[in-house]
Each structure stands twice: as structure tokens, then as C-alpha cells.
Design an enzyme around this catalytic site. Structure first.
Site, short mmCIF file in Angstrom:
data_model
loop_
_atom_site.label_atom_id
_atom_site.label_comp_id
_atom_site.label_asym_id
_atom_site.label_seq_id
_atom_site.Cartn_x
_atom_site.Cartn_y
_atom_site.Cartn_z
N THR A 61 28.87 37.33 55.00
CA THR A 61 27.89 37.34 56.17
C THR A 61 28.49 35.81 56.97
OG1 THR A 61 26.89 35.14 54.40
CG2 THR A 61 25.84 37.22 54.81
N GLY A 112 22.77 41.02 59.17
CA GLY A 112 21.70 42.26 60.03
C GLY A 112 22.46 41.76 61.40
N LYS A 140 24.83 41.43 42.29
CA LYS A 140 24.80 40.32 43.02
C LYS A 140 26.51 38.99 42.28
CE LYS A 140 23.67 35.86 44.18
NZ LYS A 140 23.66 35.98 45.31
N SER A 141 26.63 37.79 43.52
CA SER A 141 28.53 37.54 42.70
C SER A 141 28.09 37.55 41.70
CB SER A 141 28.39 37.48 44.30
OG SER A 141 29.07 37.65 44.95
N GLY A 195 23.40 45.59 53.57
CA GLY A 195 22.44 45.32 52.57
C GLY A 195 20.90 44.54 53.09
N GLY A 219 25.36 44.48 59.25
CA GLY A 219 24.64 44.65 60.07
C GLY A 219 24.13 46.31 60.30
N GLY A 231 22.42 30.43 47.22
CA GLY A 231 23.66 29.54 46.56
C GLY A 231 23.91 30.50 45.49
N CYS A 261 31.97 33.60 50.18
CA CYS A 261 30.54 33.81 50.81
C CYS A 261 31.01 31.55 51.37
CB CYS A 261 30.01 32.73 49.49
SG CYS A 261 28.79 31.89 49.37
N SER A 303 26.72 43.28 47.86
CA SER A 303 26.45 42.41 47.13
C SER A 303 25.09 41.31 47.73
CB SER A 303 27.77 41.39 46.85
OG SER A 303 27.61 40.39 45.88
C1 LIG Z 1 20.05 36.69 50.80
C2 LIG Z 1 21.41 37.34 50.53
C3 LIG Z 1 23.04 37.38 48.92
C4 LIG Z 1 24.32 37.37 49.37
N1 LIG Z 1 24.01 37.83 48.31
C5 LIG Z 1 26.03 37.95 48.16
C6 LIG Z 1 26.32 37.92 47.49
O1 LIG Z 1 26.49 37.06 46.15
N2 LIG Z 1 28.12 37.70 46.72
C7 LIG Z 1 28.32 38.58 47.84
O2 LIG Z 1 29.76 38.92 48.38
N3 LIG Z 1 27.78 38.70 49.34
C8 LIG Z 1 26.51 38.38 49.17
N4 LIG Z 1 25.73 38.46 50.42
C9 LIG Z 1 26.23 39.21 51.41
C10 LIG Z 1 26.34 40.58 51.45
O3 LIG Z 1 26.66 41.39 50.35
C11 LIG Z 1 26.21 40.68 53.08
O4 LIG Z 1 28.03 40.59 53.03
C12 LIG Z 1 26.58 41.00 53.72
O5 LIG Z 1 24.60 40.61 54.18
C13 LIG Z 1 26.28 41.10 55.36
O6 LIG Z 1 25.51 42.52 55.42
P1 LIG Z 1 24.13 43.08 55.68
O7 LIG Z 1 23.72 42.48 57.74
O8 LIG Z 1 24.36 44.32 55.54
O9 LIG Z 1 23.08 42.41 55.18
C14 LIG Z 1 24.02 38.38 50.76
C15 LIG Z 1 23.59 38.13 51.68
C16 LIG Z 1 22.31 38.50 51.76
C17 LIG Z 1 21.30 38.54 52.68
#
Ligand SMILES: Cc1cc2nc3c(=O)[nH]c(=O)nc-3n(C[C@H](O)[C@H](O)[C@H](O)COP(=O)(O)O)c2cc1C
Ligand SMILES: Cc1cc2nc3c(=O)[nH]c(=O)nc-3n(C[C@H](O)[C@H](O)[C@H](O)COP(=O)(O)OP(=O)(O)OC[C@H]3O[C@@H](n4cnc5c(N)ncnc54)[C@H](O)[C@@H]3O)c2cc1C
Ligand code: FES
Lengths: 317, 270
Positions: free
Chosen positions: A205, A229, A60-61, A277, A256, A88, A142, A36
Site C-alpha cells: 500500500t 485498491g 497476514k504479516s 486484497g 489494485g 497496525g 508496510c 497479505s
Molecule cells: C486491511 C489490509 C491489511 C494489510 N496487511 C498487510 C500485511 O500485513 N502485510 C503486507 O505485506 N501487506 C498488507 N497489506 C497490503 C496488501 O497485501 C496489498 O499489498 C495491498 O492491499 C495492495 O493490493 P490491493 O490493491 O489488491 O489491495 C494490507 C492491505 C490491507 C487493505
């Protein structure tokens, strides 16, 4: 069985491995999903990601109303890998978004939702009645927006009410996305499972920040953001392992993943699918097919016919 | 160690040049930015204010680069107000660049869309026959005309200014001039950057005559690296697939020239 005999037998009965996986009732052709908040505001982009190998895309949420999000900087690249973001939760709002994805026929879409009261979730789910949606993911984690996300996930009573109302509003599977807040995330998982959740995504995150030494200021406009990441992968992996050791619930690993080995680690820890992501920011959308191919080669080498064969194997020993 | 382009580098503004009452050029030292390709951009952090995408402007001195900014909302006004000696953060360069053709070239720039055109000019061959069209609202808002003439002094060239109100140069929209010029002669390359409607009309005029045309798109940008999704146009991400797109590709994009997304990501009509 004797290793040699085993490999001879298996080469005789070699089955082509399949990337298909199921997360409870949710069926996917491929196990790598888009997390997301990444590239998630246009149906055309979803189509492109699906063509590029994503098994499903999480939106996106969405909130009940459109949100502009925080001013920039909203994202920061961490030395040593990973990102800190505080976008945000900018989003067009559930009603606008539902209209946008209504024409969708092909892409498996998971709709991610944020809200602060149970009725928000009810109202939002109703918006998607005419859309082809494979699941809803409740964002209970979040780390950088007040009154939603972690603040909701940290309140077990609220989690119970939200999951209950969501389950009563639709027959489509509901996933809870949990993260590291002030309440132990396993309590949130417990409550969500007790309230009838269909699957868990772990994790979101992790609350973090960055300060610039020259100008001596926090870099993100919101000061705090969420770390994603490679730096969070070991934490996410631990959480998936922990949840799968305690509960019999389908899990989606998130945090990650950037290579096929990362994905396989999550399967071995107990995840039936993964989301990614941040890797998109480094390796662009080719990352989906690269990871799919890597998993397939691994399955061939280990003679697994389905993702299911790997799930939770690391808990054997 | 090689700098990771995603990491923010702090630079000091060494010189500020007023181009018009609303446009300034800020000069700083940075090897990497001084060598970018035409069309590439940086994410520029104004500490305590905002971060925004900026095309990288040329500077006469080696090792130096610049941004040319028009004050508009809070972010760009914050950059416009940065004084000599103040520090800003930059990351990048990001994005692809224009494909350089040889022969008869037409460059169309509107407002700060001229910035990538100036960098493109620094790459043209002395044998190229170059026409630069500068579009502005009024006489007060014309800039880079002398610079363009100067950079092309060894080329066969024309620099034509048009103002919407006719207070300087030709009167009318720059796209009317484009239409006239592509009717009169065959260009080997047409390049555009500026307001989207201007680029849309330029692409349409040139593409319908089978000329090679490219435009550098502008969209709401937050991350600049292909994560946040805010810069999408149809299925393209401007920060990652662009900012420069071919006329062929743009002609089949149903959002180009018609829709943009606001800060919440809602599709709005131009
Ligand atoms: C720019 C950005 C926006 C994100 N927006 C959301 C969101 O709207 N809703 C949500 O549940 N997680 C959101 N996340 C978290 C990601 O969905 C994911 O849980 C997190 O980035 C860990 O995965 P990754 O390490 O593969 O990025 C966001 C992450 C990033 C980097
Ligand atoms: C690739 C690219 C190159 C650019 N190059 C230049 C340049 O050389 N000179 C110049 O003056 N302007 C340039 N712009 C536009 C500039 O980034 C600002 O968006 C514009 O000046 C509006 O700023 P604002 O003060 O109204 O933003 P605010 O309303 O204060 O908005 C704050 C944030 O919104 C984003 N934003 C708002 N409007 C836009 C928009 N139209 N496009 C992209 N992001 C937006 C910005 O990222 C900014 O961080 C460029 C934009 C892009 C995408
Ligand atoms: S600006 Fe974030 S994806 Fe392009």
C-alpha cells in the site's frame, strides 16, 4: 504470419489453456493469489479461499510476538475507490500461527513476515519447519508501523542482512515485498536480488490519509495508513514494468487488481502471478473465480496455452 | 447520488435515553439506517475514540434510527458518553438479516443482544404468536421489557424476563427457559442474539428438535466489510457471511460456542 492462416492453424492445434504458473521455483495451479493481510488469520478461511479459486494465500504479516494492532478506525473507504488502512499489523505472532497451519496439507500457503532485526526472521522461519509452506514473503514495505516494513525496506544494509539470514535458514523460496518508501524501491529490489532473493512482490500500500470535514479530524486512529485498491493500480503496474525491464527476476504484481483485465495487464508488464486484497471488500471471494475465468477466456481468444506466454509481452514494442 | 454504504456519514445525536445504569440509547436521523433489516449492523465512529460495530436499534419516528450501547471497554464507553448534539460517523448497513417465519415465534435476547430482536418485532405479523425472553444479570439491568410488550400489544404474546440472581422475573439462565419452552411446544421460528453461550444453548435446544433457529453472532470486528479477517468463526466471516446464521450451519461450526479470537487473532476458549 498471415493473421487468417495463423488463426486457422491455431484452431487446428488448439491447446486448452492452463492457468498454471511458476514464480521461479514456486509452482501454482492458478495465478491469482490472496495478498497479505486480507482475511488471513484462520486455516479454515484459507481452505475456503483456495476452494474459491485463489492459487495461493499469503498470510497476514507475522511478527515474533502477538500484536493487537491499532485501535479502530483501522480502515477507510476512499471516495472514487480503494481503501486506506492502518490495521497496525495485528497478528497472533509466528509461533501461534505456525501451530495453527501445521495441519495444512492442501492449501499453498506463503508465510509473510515482518521484523526489525535479521534474527527476527531467522527465529520466525524456524517456527514453520513442520508446516507445508510454499514460500516466505518478507514484508519490507508496510507503510504505517514504525521500525518494521518500509523502515526496513528503506535501509539497504538491513535488507541485505535479512535476505541473507532468511536464505541461510531455509531452502524454501524467499520473496521480497517492496513498496514506495523514502529510498527508491529499485534500490531495495537491487539489494534483495544481490542478496539472493528468489522473487519480488510489488507493491504494498502507499502511505496516505483521510480527514473528516465535519469533525475536522484525521479518521484513522493512526492518522496515516496505506492506500490500496484501484487508485494504486497504475502505480503498481509501472513498478512491475520497471522491475521487469531492469531485472530477470520472477515478479508477483500487487495493487489494485479487481478484474481479469487488471490481472492480464500485470502479466503483460512482466508479472508471473498477481495478488489481490481490496477487491475482496467489494466483490467478496467470488472475485477469484471471476478473474480466473476471465483470464482463461482471454487466453483462449489469444490462443495462449500458458500464463508464461503473456509475461512481459508489453515490453516488446 | 446514492450513498455508498462504505463511506462514513456524519450524524448528530438528537436524544439520549438512559435504559439502565450501564445502557443508553442514542437517537439520530438517517433514512438508510432507519430502514435496515433485523440483524444488520453499522460501523460506528466516535471521533477521537474508536470505531465499533453496533446493531441498529429502532426508533419510534420515521427517518430516525438508534444505537443501544452498554459501556464496557474504551470504545463502547466512548459511545455511551456521547451527548446530545455531538457528532458520530456511521457506515453500513452491513450483514444479512433474520429470515422471518410466521406463526409461533420465540425470540431470545440477552443484554444488548435484544437490539436486533426489537427490530425483528417491528416486522412480525399481527397474527403471529410471539414469546420474547429477556435475559439479564439483575433487576437493574433489565430494559426493553415495556417496549416489547408495547410493540406486541395487538399480538398473542408473552414477554418473560429472567435474571441470573432472581432479583426480578424468573430466576436463572434464560437458556433454561428456552429448553422448557421448546419442550412444551413447537415453534415455527426461534431467534437468538446475546452472549454466545446463550446462543449456543438456544440453537442446540431448538435444532435438536428440528425447529428453525437462527442466531446473530458477534466477533471482533475491524473493517466490517470482509477484508481484515478478524471476525472469522471457522471458515465464516461474521461481517460478510452473517451476522445471522442458521442453526444447521452453526451446529457444524466447530468454533461456535467454544472459541473466539482476541484482538491479536489468537483463538481463545470461552
Ligand atoms: C486491511 C489490509 C491489511 C494489510 N496487511 C498487510 C500485511 O500485513 N502485510 C503486507 O505485506 N501487506 C498488507 N497489506 C497490503 C496488501 O497485501 C496489498 O499489498 C495491498 O492491499 C495492495 O493490493 P490491493 O490493491 O489488491 O489491495 C494490507 C492491505 C490491507 C487493505
Ligand atoms: C455485529 C455486532 C453488533 C453489536 N451490537 C452491539 C449493540 O447493539 N450494543 C452494544 O452495546 N454492543 C454491541 N456490539 C458489541 C460492541 O461492538 C463492542 O464490541 C463491545 O461493546 C465491547 O466494546 P469495548 O468498549 O470493550 O471495546 P474495546 O475493548 O474498546 O475495543 C475496541 C475495538 O475492538 C472491537 N471489539 C472489541 N470487543 C469486541 C466484540 N466483542 N465484538 C466485536 N468487536 C469488538 C471493536 O470493534 C472496537 O472497535 C456488537 C458487536 C457486533 C460484532
Ligand atoms: S470485520 Fe474485517 S473481515 Fe469481518
Amino acid at each position: 504470419m498471415n493473421q487468417l492462416l495463423y488463426s486457422k492453424l491455431s484452431s487446428l492445434f488448439k491447446v486448452e489453456p492452463s492457468l498454471a504458473t511458476s514464480i521461479g521455483q514456486i509452482q501454482l495451479d492458478r495465478p491469482v493469489m490472496l495478498a497479505s493481510g486480507i482475511l488471513g488469520i484462520s486455516l479454515d478461511v484459507f481452505n475456503r479461499l483456495y476452494r474459491s479459486g485463489a492459487g495461493a494465500v499469503v498470510t497476514k504479516s507475522l511478527s515474533t510476538e502477538p500484536w493487537e494492532g491499532y485501535p479502530n478506525p483501522t480502515i477507510f473507504s476512499v471516495k472514487g475507490g480503494g481503501w486506506i488502512n492502518a490495521v497496525g499489523l495485528s497478528n497472533p505472532g509466528a509461533p501461534n500461527f505456525a501451530k495453527m497451519i501445521e495441519p495444512n496439507q492442501e492449501v499453498p500457503i506463503v508465510v509473510s513476515l515482518v521484523g526489525s532485526i535479521p534474527e527476527d526472521f531467522e527465529m520466525m522461519i524456524q517456527q514453520f519447519e513442520n508446516c507445508k509452506v510454499i514460500a516466505y514473503e518478507l514484508n519490507l514495505s508496510c507503510p504505517h508501523v514504525a521500525k518494521v516494513g518500509l523502515e526496513v525496506g528503506d535501509d539497504p544494509e538491513l535488507v541485505r542482512k535479512i535476505v541473507t539470514i532468511a536464505k541461510n535458514t531455509t531452502d524454501i523460496p524467499i520473496i521480497a515485498k517492496v513498496g514506495l518508501g523514502t529510498t527508491h524501491y529499485l534500490n531495495t529490489v537491487n539489494t534483495a536480488i544481490d542478496s539472493g532473493i528468489d522473487a519480488i512482490t510489488a507493491i504494498n500500500t502507499v502511505r496516505a490519509m483521510a480527514i473528516d470535514v465535519e469533525t475536522q479530524r484525521p479518521i484513522l486512529s493512526n492518522k496515516f495508513g496505506g492506500l490500496s485498491g484501484t487508485p494504486i493500480k497504475p502505480i503498481a503496474l509501472r513498478c512491475v514494468y520497471e522491475i521487469s525491464s531492469k531485472h530477470d527476476i520472477p515478479i508477483i504484481g500487487c495493487g489494485g487488481v479487481s478484474t481479469w483485465e487488471d490481472a492480464v495487464e500485470f502479466f503483460l508488464a512482466g508479472a508471473s502471478a498477481i495478488q489481490l486484497g481490496s477487491a475482496v471488500g467489494n466483490d467478496w471471494i467470488d472475485v477469484f473465480s471471476e478473474i480466473n475465468n476471465g483470464i482463461l477466456q482471454y487466453m483462449k481468444r489469444k490462443n495462449y496455452s500458458s500464463i508464461k506466454d503473456m509475461v512481459g509481452l508489453a515490453k516488446k514494442s | 447520488m446514492q450513498r455508498n454504504h462504505n463511506h462514513t456519514t456524519i450524524v448528530t445525536i438528537e436524544k439520549v435515553i438512559d435504559e439502565t445504569p450501564t445502557v443508553r440509547t442514542l437517537i439520530f436521523s438517517d433514512d438508510r439506517m432507519s430502514n435496515v433489516l433485523p440483524g444488520q449492523f453499522a460501523m460506528v465512529w466516535i471521533p477521537g475514540v474508536n470505531e465499533l460495530p453496533m446493531s441498529v436499534m429502532i426508533s419510534k419516528e420515521p427517518g430516525k434510527a438508534a444505537f443501544t450501547v452498554r459501556k464496557h471497554g474504551p470504545a463502547s464507553t466512548g459511545l455511551f458518553n456521547v451527548k446530545e448534539g455531538q457528532q458520530i460517523g456511521i457506515r453500513g448497513p452491513y450483514g444479512n438479516s433474520f429470515d422471518l417465519k410466521e406463526g409461533k415465534l420465540l425470540l431470545v435476547g440477552g443484554g444488548t443482544g435484544l437490539v436486533p430482536m426489537m427490530r425483528l418485532l417491528s416486522f412480525v405479523k399481527s397474527t403471529d404468536d410471539v414469546t420474547v425472553l429477556i435475559g439479564a444479570k439483575s433487576k437493574d439491568e433489565v430494559f426493553f421489557e415495556d417496549l416489547a410488550n408495547n410493540m406486541l400489544k395487538n399480538n398473542p404474546h408473552k414477554v418473560i424476563v429472567s435474571t441470573d440472581d432472581g432479583s426480578y422475573g424468573e430466576k436463572g439462565f434464560v437458556t433454561d427457559l428456552v429448553e422448557k419452552l421448546v419442550n412444551e411446544s413447537n415453534f415455527d421460528g426461534v431467534y437468538a442474539c446475546g452472549p454466545e453461550i446463550m446462543m449456543y444453548k438456544t440453537v442446540r435446544s431448538a435444532h435438536s428438535r428440528n425447529m428453525f433457529v437462527q442466531a446473530s453472532l458477534e466477533r471482533m470486528m475491524k473493517c466490517g466489510v470482509g477484508i481484515c479477517g478478524s471476525c472469522c468463526v471457522g471458515e465464516d466471516l461474521v461481517c460478510r457471511d452473517g451476522t445471522v446464521f442458521d442453526g444447521d450451519h452453526l451446529s457444524s461450526n466447530k468454533e461456535f460456542g467454544h472459541f473466539y479470537r482476541n484482538k491479536a487473532g489468537i483463538l481463545e476458549k470461552y
